[in-house]
Write an enzyme that holds these catalytic residues in place. Structure first.
Site, mmCIF file in Angstrom:
data_model
loop_
_atom_site.group_PDB
_atom_site.id
_atom_site.type_symbol
_atom_site.label_atom_id
_atom_site.label_comp_id
_atom_site.label_asym_id
_atom_site.label_seq_id
_atom_site.Cartn_x
_atom_site.Cartn_y
_atom_site.Cartn_z
ATOM 1 N N ASP A 11 15.468 23.663 30.332
ATOM 2 C CA ASP A 11 16.410 24.332 29.355
ATOM 3 C C ASP A 11 17.600 24.695 30.278
ATOM 4 O OD1 ASP A 11 15.846 26.617 30.354
ATOM 5 O OD2 ASP A 11 15.376 27.590 28.687
ATOM 6 N N HIS A 12 18.737 25.512 29.867
ATOM 7 C CA HIS A 12 19.786 25.950 30.283
ATOM 8 C C HIS A 12 19.332 26.835 31.580
ATOM 9 C CE1 HIS A 12 18.930 28.524 27.070
ATOM 10 N NE2 HIS A 12 19.434 29.560 27.735
ATOM 11 N N CYS A 68 12.214 26.464 32.970
ATOM 12 C CA CYS A 68 13.039 27.395 32.294
ATOM 13 C C CYS A 68 13.232 28.714 33.009
ATOM 14 C CB CYS A 68 12.282 27.541 30.927
ATOM 15 S SG CYS A 68 10.841 28.437 30.840
ATOM 16 N N GLY A 69 13.488 29.539 32.349
ATOM 17 C CA GLY A 69 14.044 30.725 33.082
ATOM 18 C C GLY A 69 12.625 31.588 33.505
ATOM 19 N N THR A 70 11.727 31.630 32.798
ATOM 20 C CA THR A 70 10.477 32.406 33.133
ATOM 21 C C THR A 70 9.419 31.207 33.549
ATOM 22 O OG1 THR A 70 9.820 32.461 31.098
ATOM 23 C CG2 THR A 70 10.844 34.370 32.059
ATOM 24 N N GLY A 71 9.520 30.248 32.927
ATOM 25 C CA GLY A 71 8.336 29.195 33.011
ATOM 26 C C GLY A 71 7.396 29.326 31.733
ATOM 27 N N GLY A 73 8.085 29.755 28.426
ATOM 28 C CA GLY A 73 8.264 29.173 27.224
ATOM 29 C C GLY A 73 7.716 27.818 27.015
ATOM 30 N N HIS A 101 -9.130 22.667 39.815
ATOM 31 C CA HIS A 101 -10.045 23.169 38.967
ATOM 32 C C HIS A 101 -9.644 22.816 37.582
ATOM 33 C CE1 HIS A 101 -12.158 26.368 41.280
ATOM 34 N NE2 HIS A 101 -12.116 25.311 42.255
ATOM 35 N N ASN A 102 -8.059 22.727 37.159
ATOM 36 C CA ASN A 102 -7.873 22.530 35.762
ATOM 37 C C ASN A 102 -7.161 21.401 35.433
ATOM 38 O OD1 ASN A 102 -6.715 25.838 36.877
ATOM 39 N ND2 ASN A 102 -8.486 25.837 35.222
ATOM 40 N N ARG A 112 14.134 31.741 37.182
ATOM 41 C CA ARG A 112 14.650 33.332 37.397
ATOM 42 C C ARG A 112 13.306 33.920 38.142
ATOM 43 N NH1 ARG A 112 16.991 33.403 31.224
ATOM 44 N NH2 ARG A 112 18.612 32.088 31.590
ATOM 45 N N ARG A 135 -18.109 19.819 38.174
ATOM 46 C CA ARG A 135 -18.507 20.939 37.339
ATOM 47 C C ARG A 135 -17.183 21.535 36.230
ATOM 48 N NH1 ARG A 135 -17.192 23.283 42.020
ATOM 49 N NH2 ARG A 135 -16.045 25.401 41.843
ATOM 50 N N HIS A 136 -16.115 20.858 36.670
ATOM 51 C CA HIS A 136 -14.837 21.296 35.918
ATOM 52 C C HIS A 136 -14.531 20.329 34.687
ATOM 53 C CE1 HIS A 136 -14.172 23.960 39.194
ATOM 54 N NE2 HIS A 136 -14.019 23.063 40.061
HETATM 55 C C1 RB5 Z 1 16.485 31.495 28.154
HETATM 56 O O1 RB5 Z 1 17.243 32.366 28.303
HETATM 57 C C2 RB5 Z 1 15.068 31.586 28.612
HETATM 58 O O2 RB5 Z 1 14.607 32.495 27.381
HETATM 59 C C3 RB5 Z 1 14.269 30.474 28.510
HETATM 60 O O3 RB5 Z 1 14.816 29.947 29.638
HETATM 61 C C4 RB5 Z 1 12.710 30.764 28.957
HETATM 62 O O4 RB5 Z 1 12.419 31.590 29.838
HETATM 63 C C5 RB5 Z 1 11.559 30.871 27.771
HETATM 64 O O5 RB5 Z 1 10.539 31.013 28.271
#
Ligand code: RB5
Length: 145
Positions: A11-12, A68-71, A73, A101-102, A112, A135-136
């Site tokens: 995403d952005h 994404c910002g955090t990974g 979502g 394993h996964n 971010r 085993r996995h």
């Molecule tokens: C966008 O601002 C942010 O919410 C998205 O990139 C992501 O971090 C969601 O999980």
């Protein structure tokens, strides 16, 4: 599919890291498709997660990378698709274990959260670690039951 085929999207919030990872993986010789986004304009991460999940489930590619910002979502969305095992990772040990394993088939990264150098190392470890099986296998099957 012989040569490893990859799909990448963001995403952005992950746009710049996604573009840089895409270029880096192309230079390294990977067969990689970029599913966007193509600008830093605000957009919805599920749209892009879905494109990569479908490419994997249709067997157009082997693995996917979502940024994404955090990974988070991207991971949440991807794991709603049966057959997808997405791991949100911010260290190389977890990247390795998510393959061993996964049998993760999608790596999600938070632009971010991790710096670009660490993101390259995570992707490198993730792409170069094979699933152990054994085993996995039973546990992996249980995920989709
Ligand atoms: C966008 O601002 C942010 O919410 C998205 O990139 C992501 O971090 C969601 O999980």
């Amino acid at each position: 599919m012989n040569r490893i085929k990859l799909a990448i999207a963001s995403d952005h919030g992950g746009f710049i890291l996604k573009n840089n990872l895409y270029k880096n993986l192309l230079i390294k010789g990977y067969d990689i498709v970029d599913f966007g986004t193509n600008s830093s304009e605000s957009c919805d991460y599920p749209v892009y997660a879905k494109k990569v999940c479908e490419a994997i489930l249709n067997e157009d590619v082997h693995y996917g990378i979502l940024v994404c910002g955090t990974g988070i979502g991207m991971q949440m969305c991807a794991n709603r698709f049966k057959g997808i095992r997405a791991a949100c990772v911010s260290d190389t040990y977890s990247a390795k274990m998510s393959r061993l394993h996964n049998n993760s088939n999608i790596l999600t990264l938070g632009a971010r959260v991790v710096g670009e150098g660490l993101a390259y190392d995570i992707v490198n470890v993730w792409l170069n670690t094979n699933y152990e099986g054994g085993r996995h296998e039973k546990r992996i099957k249980m995920l989709d039951e």
